[in-house]
Design a protein around this motif. Structure first.
Motif: not given
Lengths: 243, 243
Positions: A129-132, A134-142, A155-160
């Motif tokens: 998972x990628x931390x979010x 701002x609004x919790x719903x995670x991104x992810x890395x595969x 998007x900016x928070x996830x890039x950070x």
């Protein structure tokens, strides 16, 4: 050693339909340059599974890292997670770690974790998972693919969250000289300068403003001394551009 | 009959390096939507011949029209014309019609048509010229590919020269309802609405503003009556969004 390479895949009809002007690409391009990762290609495709799968498989084979934006929300047009699972040939389902993050968030905000919101916990197998924040719903890395939200603040928070964990190369240094002459006049000395500095990228970006032709000459490279040397040579070539 | 499809290929390091924010893509997307041509994909590649050739051959095979921007000026980093010739497997050289346009322009402006400027008369065999009312140096069209300048004012003028000659479909109509609820709350009725209108594209574009979650729901389609019907249904679903 050359810098790592990256591509971006923007998913969604917003930009293709002319409705909105890109913001995420501009943000990512700047962050990657600072981090010493070369953004080599961007593709923008619509919310069509075959298009997402095709583009993702091309890009993840060609570059060290692939960053995607868009299509991971709870609505019917959010099909990115499923398309990524298909591209990797892995399964996808609601994952406990992602569900726990959403459950905590909706408990805090007093909203129901309904079926639509639960879709945001669908994560391809083997992804992390990628931390979010701002609004919790995670991104992810595969593997080498980072799947992130389309809302610019998220998007900016996830890039950070992601960038500090990636090995960067030398940051791309860039200096610009603005010349009030048409490109046709500066092209020959500029070509000679570019040939004398094969490790630098020397670009010429013409403009027409109030009927006057000019160009921004941009010198880019990882070696500060060489960028400086080329800029000095440029200033000698076009002394009128130096205030 | 479905609308014709199009792709755009942006050539040059300006956007990839984070230096400038896109303008041409946003302009073209809007113009194509008005003209009834569906922009289905955009790729941005750097000034590397193999990248341009590969992307162009992919896109021209997949879509009815391909529009390129950038890389047709007089400087060493302008390699688009040669790359296009290579992609089509045709020759390239200085063409009399293009040279005549440049000669007239530089005579008018009192500048020399030097070797660098003459590079802008290099046109692939079998291509036809695209008029450039801003700075004369022409773009060109070869088969289904329209090769245009990167300077926004020139790009826009070339798009205006080209579009009236292309058969468009029904213009894409678009209406937006701004809803101050999180996507998770609207996702289920929205999916049902999308399923009831398979010919429309119903997109949800979330935002977070001052801590409040909302979404712009965009209904797009060629049939005005159906777009209207879906909007009416939307307004019934989310009456608080209608002022």
């Amino acid at each position: 050693m050359p810098n790592p390479t990256a591509a971006m895949l923007v998913i969604g009809d917003e930009i293709l339909s002319g409705r909105t002007r890109d913001a995420n690409m501009y943000h990512l391009a700047g962050e990657l340059a600072r981090h010493g990762i070369d953004l080599a290609e961007v593709r923008i495709v619509s919310d069509v599974e075959a298009q997402i799968v095709g583009a993702l498989n091309d890009l993840r084979a060609a570059y060290d890292h692939v960053f995607t934006s868009g299509g991971i929300g709870p609505t019917h047009d959010d099909i990115t997670a499923d398309a990524v699972a298909k591209a990797f040939g892995v399964g996808i389902g609601i994952r406990d770690d992602a569900r726990a993050i959403l459950a905590a968030h909706y408990q805090r905000t007093g909203l129901e974790l309904n079926e639509a919101r639960l879709r945001m916990a669908r994560i391809p197998d083997t992804a992390t998972l990628i931390d979010n924040p701002v609004s919790s719903a995670p991104g992810f890395c595969i593997d080498n693919v980072y799947v992130m939200a389309g809302v610019p603040s998220v998007f900016q928070a996830m890039v950070a969250s992601v960038l500090p964990g990636l090995t960067g190369g030398a940051p791309l240094l860039s200096q610009t000289l603005r010349v009030q002459r048409g490109e046709g006049e500066i092209a020959t000395p500029l070509r000679a300068l570019a040939e004398a500095h094969p490790k630098l990228s020397i670009g010429s970006y013409p403009f027409v403003r109030d009927g006057v032709y000019g160009a921004n000459i941009v010198v880019r490279g990882a070696d500060g001394a060489e960028v400086q040397a080329a800029m000095l040579a440029l200033c000698k070539l076009f002394p009128e551009a130096v205030e």
